[in-house]
Design a protein around this motif. Sequence first.
Motif, PDB file in Angstrom:
ATOM      1  N   LEU A   1      22.984  39.451  71.352  1.00  0.00           N
ATOM      2  CA  LEU A   1      22.542  40.809  71.069  1.00  0.00           C
ATOM      3  C   LEU A   1      22.063  40.874  69.623  1.00  0.00           C
ATOM      4  O   LEU A   1      22.293  39.945  68.852  1.00  0.00           O
ATOM      5  CB  LEU A   1      23.700  41.789  71.285  1.00  0.00           C
ATOM      6  CG  LEU A   1      24.364  41.758  72.664  1.00  0.00           C
ATOM      7  CD1 LEU A   1      25.556  42.705  72.702  1.00  0.00           C
ATOM      8  CD2 LEU A   1      23.355  42.104  73.749  1.00  0.00           C
TER       9      LEU A   1
ATOM     10  N   ILE B   1      26.579  48.577  71.107  1.00  0.00           N
ATOM     11  CA  ILE B   1      25.395  48.863  71.928  1.00  0.00           C
ATOM     12  C   ILE B   1      25.158  50.367  71.951  1.00  0.00           C
ATOM     13  O   ILE B   1      26.079  51.159  72.153  1.00  0.00           O
ATOM     14  CB  ILE B   1      25.579  48.301  73.356  1.00  0.00           C
ATOM     15  CG1 ILE B   1      25.706  46.768  73.306  1.00  0.00           C
ATOM     16  CG2 ILE B   1      24.430  48.715  74.259  1.00  0.00           C
ATOM     17  CD1 ILE B   1      26.102  46.139  74.630  1.00  0.00           C
TER      18      ILE B   1
ATOM     19  N   ASP C   1      19.430  49.097  73.227  1.00  0.00           N
ATOM     20  CA  ASP C   1      19.593  47.712  72.787  1.00  0.00           C
ATOM     21  C   ASP C   1      19.093  46.796  73.897  1.00  0.00           C
ATOM     22  O   ASP C   1      19.132  47.163  75.080  1.00  0.00           O
ATOM     23  CB  ASP C   1      21.068  47.411  72.496  1.00  0.00           C
ATOM     24  CG  ASP C   1      21.510  47.984  71.171  1.00  0.00           C
ATOM     25  OD1 ASP C   1      21.019  47.514  70.139  1.00  0.00           O
ATOM     26  OD2 ASP C   1      22.369  48.892  71.173  1.00  0.00           O
TER      27      ASP C   1
ATOM     28  N   ILE D   1      18.941  42.611  75.466  1.00  0.00           N
ATOM     29  CA  ILE D   1      19.487  41.260  75.447  1.00  0.00           C
ATOM     30  C   ILE D   1      18.449  40.405  74.732  1.00  0.00           C
ATOM     31  O   ILE D   1      17.301  40.316  75.177  1.00  0.00           O
ATOM     32  CB  ILE D   1      19.728  40.723  76.874  1.00  0.00           C
ATOM     33  CG1 ILE D   1      20.793  41.560  77.581  1.00  0.00           C
ATOM     34  CG2 ILE D   1      20.112  39.246  76.832  1.00  0.00           C
ATOM     35  CD1 ILE D   1      20.987  41.203  79.048  1.00  0.00           C
TER      36      ILE D   1
END
Length: 178
Positions: free
Chosen positions: A34, A156, A166, A168
Amino acid sequence: MRGLKAALIALFALTGFVAAAQAADPENTIYLDLKDGRVVIELLPEIAPLHAQRIRELSREGFYNGVVFHRVIPGFMAQTGDPTGTGMGGSFKPDVKLEASNRVSFIRGTVGMARAANPNSANSQFFIVTEDSTFLDGNYTLFGRVIEGMEYVDMIAPGEPPANPDKIVKMQVAADAE
């Protein structure tokens, strides 16, 4: 003195052996990168073999890279895995049947497969539980647990959908990590 030195070397060697034996299985470990850091997820193929296989397969295909967290409910969970970002999409692979287990419970840090009303409709979407949610037990497949980086899941952006979701950055099987 020589005996003490030999004993210490043996102890260190044994300690290293024990640590290596307890290390995560790279084939059943997922790196979820992340913007704030890496989340390490241990897959549980002994509980949900079909779902663990699907997550490995999609991760290896790069399916999850760049996908947003489209549903993030504070005090409950963060959901992702829909390439459309709407919560209505999935992969082109067939759905996976429910693999419910009474051996594990949805507690903070566990990872489950999202689905539609049909319990056998899981495909690519998954969620990470941020607070104990045992009411999900038996109704959703629990296929993994966060073993490192839960603090990044807590960062997140919330919302259904979030205003600035957000994404990946990259998701990969540890055995394939660069």
